[in-house]
Write an enzyme that holds these catalytic residues in place. Sequence first.
Site, mmCIF file in Angstrom:
data_model
loop_
_atom_site.group_PDB
_atom_site.id
_atom_site.type_symbol
_atom_site.label_atom_id
_atom_site.label_comp_id
_atom_site.label_asym_id
_atom_site.label_seq_id
_atom_site.Cartn_x
_atom_site.Cartn_y
_atom_site.Cartn_z
ATOM 1 N N GLU A 182 0.710 -1.289 0.054
ATOM 2 C CA GLU A 182 0.005 -0.074 0.067
ATOM 3 C C GLU A 182 0.868 1.276 -0.016
ATOM 4 O O GLU A 182 1.112 1.957 1.131
ATOM 5 C CB GLU A 182 -0.923 0.206 1.213
ATOM 6 C CG GLU A 182 -1.711 1.205 1.260
ATOM 7 C CD GLU A 182 -2.831 1.470 2.393
ATOM 8 O OE1 GLU A 182 -3.554 2.272 2.492
ATOM 9 O OE2 GLU A 182 -2.529 0.481 3.332
ATOM 10 N N LYS A 185 -2.639 -2.071 -2.899
ATOM 11 C CA LYS A 185 -3.739 -1.078 -2.351
ATOM 12 C C LYS A 185 -3.410 0.077 -2.692
ATOM 13 O O LYS A 185 -2.336 0.784 -2.109
ATOM 14 C CB LYS A 185 -4.063 -1.508 -0.884
ATOM 15 C CG LYS A 185 -5.181 -0.714 -0.472
ATOM 16 C CD LYS A 185 -5.419 -1.194 1.050
ATOM 17 C CE LYS A 185 -6.643 -0.114 1.697
ATOM 18 N NZ LYS A 185 -7.111 -0.481 2.905
#
Length: 371
Positions: free
Chosen positions: A243, A278
């Site tokens: 992420e 993500k």
Amino acid sequence: PTSRYYWYRWSLQVLLLLCVPLFLQKGYAASTATPSNPCIRGGGEDVGADKNDALMKKEMEDWIRLSSRSGTRFVAALDQSGGSTPKALKVYGISENEYERGTESMFKLVHDMRTRVMTAPSFNQDNIMGAILFLDTLERDVVENVGVQMRTADYLWHFKHIVPFLKIDVGLDKIHNDVQLMKPIPNLDSLLQDVQRQGHPIFGTKMRSVIHRANSQGIQDVVAQQFDVAEQILSHGFVPIIEPEVEIHASDKAQAEEILKKLLLKHLDALNSYVILKLTMPSVPNFYQECIDHPNCLCVLALSGGYSQQDAVELLSRNPKMIASFSRAFTEGLKADQSDEDFQGTLEKSIRLIIQGQQQQEESPQDQQEL
């Protein structure tokens, strides 16, 4: 011979008289004991220990692939850490004077909030593909009104068929080169080994960095660190969620995303396994399609990044095949003082809106206009 016959018959009758009550008692105890369903905690045994780990993770992988293609499920981010928990509780309607920051009282309150979400009827396998958990949540039980009590990850997978992930980063470093790298993660190998040893049905992990400006060196450092740690996680049999969040208010957000995507694809090419990404929803619709299609990317999740629920869903609808993984935008409107009916109604509405955003993706115009 006749007397011997009667002696044998008498011995058999005595044996039956002694054994039958024991069998009956055992049968009654089994019928009244905790069900053998692996999702029920009982006897101190490791939950789900009878299921082969490799087969379980293959089942989880297949479930994620199926859910990603259908667009009918998303990932709930329930991983507020010790630092972000006070803000989450405040939004939920619990002020800081009701607990002491960083103590058991704080973590219990946020776990109660998460439990209320996870046990809601609409939080089920038809709507939710996976859930990201904070480490403290992993060590706690979920108690449901139907008499179920089990460890959180066991509850999600064995009872609700929702894939659990574990947040493993310990926060962000100071800003340098317009980015925030992850702080070093102490004892990561030991943590992952403990998760396996204790039988938690965890499919993967999640770790977050932040990009504030389109600084090539800074973004390169972020991606390199993320993939270095990802290799460490993969070596333990877990699938990492990478992420590298791009700050939604960055003045050069689109340029930062250009740099980021090139580096992501380069590192994906070098992998011998697959990961999950993500990412902040991009400034250009459908911008991360190359990442979504990459064979070493299981799926691409969309973070809400501070957007309101309405704005997050709108942006999600413009990015085909990105799967929502919202936190604040997912729990928006939930309050501690709501009745169960109001709480569950608000949650169900949020779930429905997010799924509608994903299902509208294919119908979105594929223009390349900046948002």
